[in-house]
Design an enzyme around this catalytic site. Structure first.
Site, mmCIF file in Angstrom:
data_model
loop_
_atom_site.group_PDB
_atom_site.id
_atom_site.type_symbol
_atom_site.label_atom_id
_atom_site.label_comp_id
_atom_site.label_asym_id
_atom_site.label_seq_id
_atom_site.Cartn_x
_atom_site.Cartn_y
_atom_site.Cartn_z
ATOM 1 N N LYS A 74 84.681 36.750 68.202
ATOM 2 C CA LYS A 74 86.149 36.854 67.726
ATOM 3 C C LYS A 74 86.528 38.242 68.257
ATOM 4 C CE LYS A 74 85.006 35.268 63.540
ATOM 5 N NZ LYS A 74 85.313 35.253 62.403
ATOM 6 N N ARG B 174 71.653 31.446 67.014
ATOM 7 C CA ARG B 174 73.240 31.185 67.437
ATOM 8 C C ARG B 174 73.190 30.519 68.807
ATOM 9 N NH1 ARG B 174 76.116 35.523 65.552
ATOM 10 N NH2 ARG B 174 77.688 35.239 66.639
ATOM 11 N N GLU C 87 84.769 34.476 58.484
ATOM 12 C CA GLU C 87 85.766 35.506 58.304
ATOM 13 C C GLU C 87 87.035 35.108 58.913
ATOM 14 O OE1 GLU C 87 84.310 39.399 58.993
ATOM 15 O OE2 GLU C 87 86.250 40.282 58.217
HETATM 16 P P1 ATP Z 1 82.025 36.676 65.367
HETATM 17 O O1 ATP Z 1 81.338 37.608 65.874
HETATM 18 O O2 ATP Z 1 82.441 35.673 66.599
HETATM 19 O O3 ATP Z 1 83.210 37.115 64.661
HETATM 20 P P2 ATP Z 1 80.682 35.918 63.290
HETATM 21 O O4 ATP Z 1 79.288 35.518 62.888
HETATM 22 O O5 ATP Z 1 81.152 37.260 62.704
HETATM 23 O O6 ATP Z 1 80.862 35.489 64.562
HETATM 24 P P3 ATP Z 1 81.850 34.514 61.009
HETATM 25 O O7 ATP Z 1 83.229 34.002 61.017
HETATM 26 O O8 ATP Z 1 81.214 35.346 60.055
HETATM 27 O O9 ATP Z 1 81.846 34.766 62.768
HETATM 28 O O10 ATP Z 1 81.118 33.122 61.306
HETATM 29 C C1 ATP Z 1 81.034 31.791 60.381
HETATM 30 C C2 ATP Z 1 79.789 31.106 60.503
HETATM 31 O O11 ATP Z 1 79.768 30.729 61.942
HETATM 32 C C3 ATP Z 1 78.532 32.100 60.147
HETATM 33 O O12 ATP Z 1 77.872 31.474 59.423
HETATM 34 C C4 ATP Z 1 78.146 32.275 61.463
HETATM 35 O O13 ATP Z 1 76.663 32.601 61.408
HETATM 36 C C5 ATP Z 1 78.524 31.337 62.236
HETATM 37 N N1 ATP Z 1 78.310 31.452 63.777
HETATM 38 C C6 ATP Z 1 79.299 32.309 64.316
HETATM 39 N N2 ATP Z 1 79.020 32.349 65.712
HETATM 40 C C7 ATP Z 1 77.909 31.557 65.742
HETATM 41 C C8 ATP Z 1 77.274 31.049 67.232
HETATM 42 N N3 ATP Z 1 77.452 31.619 68.392
HETATM 43 N N4 ATP Z 1 76.414 30.064 67.060
HETATM 44 C C9 ATP Z 1 76.166 29.462 65.941
HETATM 45 N N5 ATP Z 1 76.697 29.934 64.607
HETATM 46 C C10 ATP Z 1 77.685 30.781 64.837
HETATM 47 MG MG MG Z 2 81.983 38.525 61.705
#
Ligand code: ATP
Ligand code: MG
Length: 545
Positions: A269, A259, A34
């Site tokens: 983020k 994760r 995102e």
């Molecule tokens: P955040 O909470 O930091 O915004 P998110 O999962 O909401 O993380 P996205 O932009 O939706 O962030 O993530 C893109 C991809 O990266 C998704 O498939 C997510 O599962 C993966 N991802 C995010 N954080 C991790 C992590 N700590 N380890 C492995 N994969 C991750």
């Molecule tokens: Mg997110």
């Protein structure tokens, strides 16, 4: 990039699918961030996994911006994400935006309404929460659940046309309010949000929910294996429901993995954005940040990050990886790529009483531990600097560096003996008067004598003043074990470097002999001040004791 050699449980699933002839033998993955912030090191794991898997199977991986939430998203983030993926060494098959599919998603919603599988609900957010029930108790059906298909079609269209304010109505799936899986209790599919979108502008005032949008995005792109993190495991029945009820020939398969969590680090983020907004750091690419932009500027290499992602593996159970492992991978990568220079971090003046006053000679010093890297000439005179940390007025047991009466090797040059300690009016040591032994030229290797200590030095007459930022962990644990910002995450040194340090290019990693790995920071440097940042320290044998 080299083909990924690693294997894991996800690859076992793919191997089985291929053996069964699913998806016509194709493997298509996607990395779906995102664009609401900069990517962090956790995302690197997902990038390596998705792109690495496609590479391994000769398949394809798309970079897809999951931009279904207009309020938080920004093109600045889109650009940084593209740069980060490329920096890690991967190239996408297609660059896509979920918002490109808003029309198809809308049609899918209409299709569900027509099939009696979705309805417009007027309950408030709070009421919906009450009606949802708990893990122990089933939910209650919404009084709007049995609206006619015609009424639902009319209301949904009017939602789209902007006739209702935010929150007044939502479109919900009609599944099962008594399901043991709360995600299946008539989840929301579309909500009203009168907000401008970074791609579609004001075209839409209704936006699809993640659980509805994501499976459709995967299906539209022909993704075969939709790899996501573990917290979506309970959403998988809903993922499959959306795919099934909207009818797709090749249903994508969602696979969850654990994760990445790192010690002394926060990876979210939203949290990282708060640090930027609060001014706790200098920006998303602050060298202390666990963002990809941060570690890139810090001097971490893509090779080290990929190596790290391979070493931590892919598992089905959450765990926390030591930050030290990432640092180890960085050291492993840098140790054979960098030349060594002499830099005195905390300068203490050293004067050689018996060395000719007007003389400067050139000392030959190896460029690294590898012979093929050759040697360089470093100026040496009677006025030198040593590191204050290499001196103890009253040595502890086992100390073999500079102290009164002791002889040490000044790397590549001579044996020097500390004869006298000069202090200022506050009693602070400001200068060491030494003598040197001319017979020990070349570092004393042919002198027949042995000294235990070898220390680095810089010629004071030609020294290059530099500022060195030594970074410590950005987070520390408070008393309750929560990560909080470390007030001492940056230590600044006004250091002196041998002249050749001035010739290093921007972004060119270097070893400061006995200190660690460093890189010139273009953003912090000015015409008056050259700033280096510490990538990672060396493991000092002395510090450990
Ligand atoms: P955040 O909470 O930091 O915004 P998110 O999962 O909401 O993380 P996205 O932009 O939706 O962030 O993530 C893109 C991809 O990266 C998704 O498939 C997510 O599962 C993966 N991802 C995010 N954080 C991790 C992590 N700590 N380890 C492995 N994969 C991750
Ligand atoms: Mg997110």
């Amino acid at each position: 990039m080299a083909e990924q050699e690693f294997t894991n449980f996800i690859h076992n699933i793919i191997d089985k699918d291929l053996a069964e002839g699913l998806n016509g033998g194709k493997v298509v993955t996607r990395f779906p961030p995102e664009p609401n912030g900069y990517l962090h090191i956790g995302h690197a794991k997902s990038i390596c996994l998705n792109f690495g898997t496609a590479l391994k199977y000769g398949g394809k991986c798309n970079l897809r911006f999951d931009d279904t939430n207009p309020v938080k998203e920004d093109t600045e983030y889109v650009e940084s994400i593209e740069e980060d993926v490329r920096w890690l060494g991967f190239e996408w098959d297609k660059l896509l935006y979920a918002s490109q599919y808003f029309d198809i998603m809308y049609d899918c919603a209409v299709k569900l309404i027509k099939a009696g599988k979705a309805y417009v609900c007027d309950l408030t957010a709070e009421q919906i929460r009450e009606y949802r029930g708990t893990l122990k108790e089933p939910g209650k059906e919404s009084p709007y659940r049995n609206r006619s298909i015609e009424e639902n079609l009319d209301l949904f269209e009017r939602m789209k046309n902007g006739e209702f304010p935010d929150g007044a109505k939502i479109l919900r799936a009609k599944i099962d309010m008594a399901s043991p899986n709360i995600n299946m209790r008539d989840p929301a599919l579309y909500r009203i949000a009168h907000a401008s979108h970074h791609m579609t502008g004001d075209k839409w005032c209704i936006y699809p929910m993640y659980d509805f949008a994501h499976p459709l995005e995967d299906a539209i792109e022909g993704v075969t294996h939709s790899i996501c993190t573990l917290e979506f495991e309970d959403h998988r029945p809903l993922y499959d429901w959306v795919i099934r009820e909207t009818g797709w020939e090749h249903p994508p398969k969602q696979i969850e993995f654990a994760r990445l969590n790192l010690t002394h680090t926060v990876m979210s983020k939203r949290y990282l954005k708060a640090l930027v907004d609060n001014g706790d750091v200098t920006g998303w690419d602050d060298p202390r940040m666990p963002t990809i932009a941060g570690i890139r500027r810090r001097g971490y290499t893509p090779e080290a990050v990929r190596d790290f992602c391979e070493r931590i593996g892919v598992a089905k159970a959450n765990s926390t990886v030591e930050t030290e492992l990432l640092e180890y991978c960085v050291r492993e990568d840098l140790k054979n790529k960098t030349l060594s220079k002499m830099v005195v971090m905390d300068p203490l003046k050293v004067t050689i009483r018996n060395y000719p006053e007007d003389q400067t000679e050139m000392i030959t010093v190896e460029n690294s531990k590898n012979e093929e890297d050759g040697v360089r000439q470093v100026p040496f005179s009677r006025d030198l600097y040593a590191d204050r940390s290499d001196f103890m007025e009253v040595p502890v047991k086992g100390y073999f560096r500079l102290f009164p009466g002791n002889e040490v090797r000044f790397k590549g040059a001579y044996f020097l003996t500390c004869e006298e300690v000069i202090k200022d009016e506050n009693g602070e040591v400001v200068e060491l008067i030494c003598t040197y032994d001319p017979e020990t030229a070349g570092g004393g290797t042919n002198s027949g004598r042995k000294v235990k200590g070898t220390i680095h030095w810089v010629d004071a007459r030609t020294a290059l003043p530099i500022t060195v930022n030594a970074y410590e962990s950005l987070f520390i644990d408070d008393e309750e074990g929560n990560s909080v910002v470390n007030p001492e995450s940056l230590k600044v040194f006004h250091a002196f470097a041998e002249p050749s340090v001035g010739e290093l290019g921007a972004g060119e990693a270097v070893q400061f002999f006995r200190h660690g790995y460093y890189v010139r920071d273009e953003k912090f440097s000015t015409p008056e001040e050259t700033v280096f940042g510490r990538i990672v320290d060396l493991k000092s044998s002395w510090k450990k004791k």
